[in-house]
Design an enzyme around this catalytic site. Structure first.
Site, PDB file in Angstrom:
ATOM      1  N   SER A 151      49.078  49.466  40.953  1.00 39.67           N
ATOM      2  CA  SER A 151      50.129  48.578  40.457  1.00 39.67           C
ATOM      3  C   SER A 151      51.429  49.348  40.204  1.00 39.67           C
ATOM      4  O   SER A 151      51.993  49.929  41.133  1.00 39.67           O
ATOM      5  CB  SER A 151      49.628  47.876  39.189  1.00 39.67           C
ATOM      6  OG  SER A 151      50.454  46.788  38.847  1.00 39.67           O
ATOM      7  N   ASP A 168      45.055  38.570  44.623  1.00 39.13           N
ATOM      8  CA  ASP A 168      45.798  39.272  43.582  1.00 39.13           C
ATOM      9  C   ASP A 168      46.871  38.323  43.044  1.00 39.13           C
ATOM     10  O   ASP A 168      47.820  37.987  43.749  1.00 39.13           O
ATOM     11  CB  ASP A 168      46.438  40.541  44.164  1.00 39.13           C
ATOM     12  CG  ASP A 168      47.066  41.447  43.114  1.00 39.13           C
ATOM     13  OD1 ASP A 168      47.557  40.918  42.092  1.00 39.13           O
ATOM     14  OD2 ASP A 168      47.078  42.670  43.318  1.00 39.13           O
ATOM     15  N   HIS A 176      43.727  41.603  41.085  1.00 36.51           N
ATOM     16  CA  HIS A 176      44.675  42.708  40.937  1.00 36.51           C
ATOM     17  C   HIS A 176      43.962  43.996  40.539  1.00 36.51           C
ATOM     18  O   HIS A 176      44.445  45.088  40.833  1.00 36.51           O
ATOM     19  CB  HIS A 176      45.723  42.340  39.881  1.00 36.51           C
ATOM     20  CG  HIS A 176      46.821  43.350  39.725  1.00 36.51           C
ATOM     21  ND1 HIS A 176      47.567  43.810  40.790  1.00 36.51           N
ATOM     22  CD2 HIS A 176      47.296  43.999  38.630  1.00 36.51           C
ATOM     23  CE1 HIS A 176      48.460  44.689  40.359  1.00 36.51           C
ATOM     24  NE2 HIS A 176      48.311  44.832  39.055  1.00 36.51           N
TER      25      HIS A 176
END
Length: 276
Positions: A97, A227, A256
């Site tokens: 991320s 996601d 995610h």
């Protein structure tokens, strides 16, 4: 616990596990978490004979809660100081991320002389924000609601995110883990308010396109096609095309947090990429 005092006086917490003589794998965590979010991958690779290193980004976890410098340029300069201190070379860099953005910008700014490979997991590059040139991105108003939610009730917001979209626990039939939710909340609340708040702009508005194009080592892109935080259409699919040696693996139905949910599969993919 090991800390590195940085040039500006801030202290960076880091973990250095496994075989001290093994090949190094570094990990960069996502927002608003800490190195704890990588523990399943770190323990697995350490048991395979690797040396695994992960830090708490400035303002996050056990590192100094900095008021200034909570931005990508400072984050990657901190990393270069840490890697110089630990004499990192011939390594593989992994980021999730916001941490995937950190990996991308580090390699774009400081080069690839320390690293042979990299892995991006549910990563924010090339750009999260919707613009005229990035129609697949997310509207700024969404990130504005994040900022407002932090002002209104950060503790509740940091409970809502892992209870729902982060792990995909809001999907029908999802097996909810109270432990994962509590761990996320704890990591988030241990991060300084200012760093967490500033980082919303950092992960959403930083454009990593030029960095991706400049990276000259093999990069494995792992992304879930469900996601809800960093949609694959705006991120993983684009990054893989911009990388000169990019390889994409899509996790069907993956959230995610595939490294937290699909632990065995992600561990296997990391190990195979290391050995390839």
């Amino acid at each position: 616990m090991p800390y590195l005092k940085l040039r500006d006086g801030a202290e960076l917490f880091y973990k250095d596990w496994g075989n001290p003589n093994g090949q190094i794998v570094t990990f960069s965590h996502g927002w608003p978490l800490s190195s704890d979010n990588w523990e399943n991958q770190m323990v697995f690779l350490a048991e395979q004979g690797y040396r695994v290193i992960a830090h708490d980004r400035r303002g996050h976890g056990r590192s100094t809660q900095t008021w200034q410098g909570n931005n990508m340029e400072k984050f990657v300069d901190d990393l270069e100081e840490l890697f110089e201190h630990l004499k990192v070379k011939d390594a593989m860099m992994v980021g999730h991320s916001h941490g995937g953005g950190e990996v991308t910008r580090y390699l774009g700014k400081h080069g690839t002389h320390r690293f042979k490979k990299a892995v991006l997991v549910g990563a924010v590059p090339p750009l999260m924000l919707k613009t005229t040139a990035n129609a697949e991105g997310t509207e700024k108003s969404v990130f504005d609601t994040f900022r407002q939610a932090m002002h209104n009730d950060r503790a509740q917001f940091f409970l809502d995110v892992p209870s729902g979209p982060f792990f995909g626990f809001n999907r029908p039939g999802a097996k909810k883990s109270e432990g994962q939710i509590r761990s996320w909340w704890q990591q988030g609340m241990n991060t300084g308010f200012k760093a967490a708040y500033d980082s919303i702009k950092d992960f959403s508005e930083t454009d990593f396109t030029a960095d991706l194009k400049s990276i000259n080592i093999p990069v494995l892109v792992l992304h879930g096609d469900d996601d809800q935080v960093v949609p694959i259409e705006a991120a993983g699919l684009k990054s893989a095309k911009l990388l000169s040696q990019g390889k994409l693996k899509v996790y069907p139905g993956g959230s995610h947090a595939i490294h937290n949910i699909n632990i065995d599969e992600v561990n296997k993919d990391l190990l195979e990429f290391l050995r390839s």
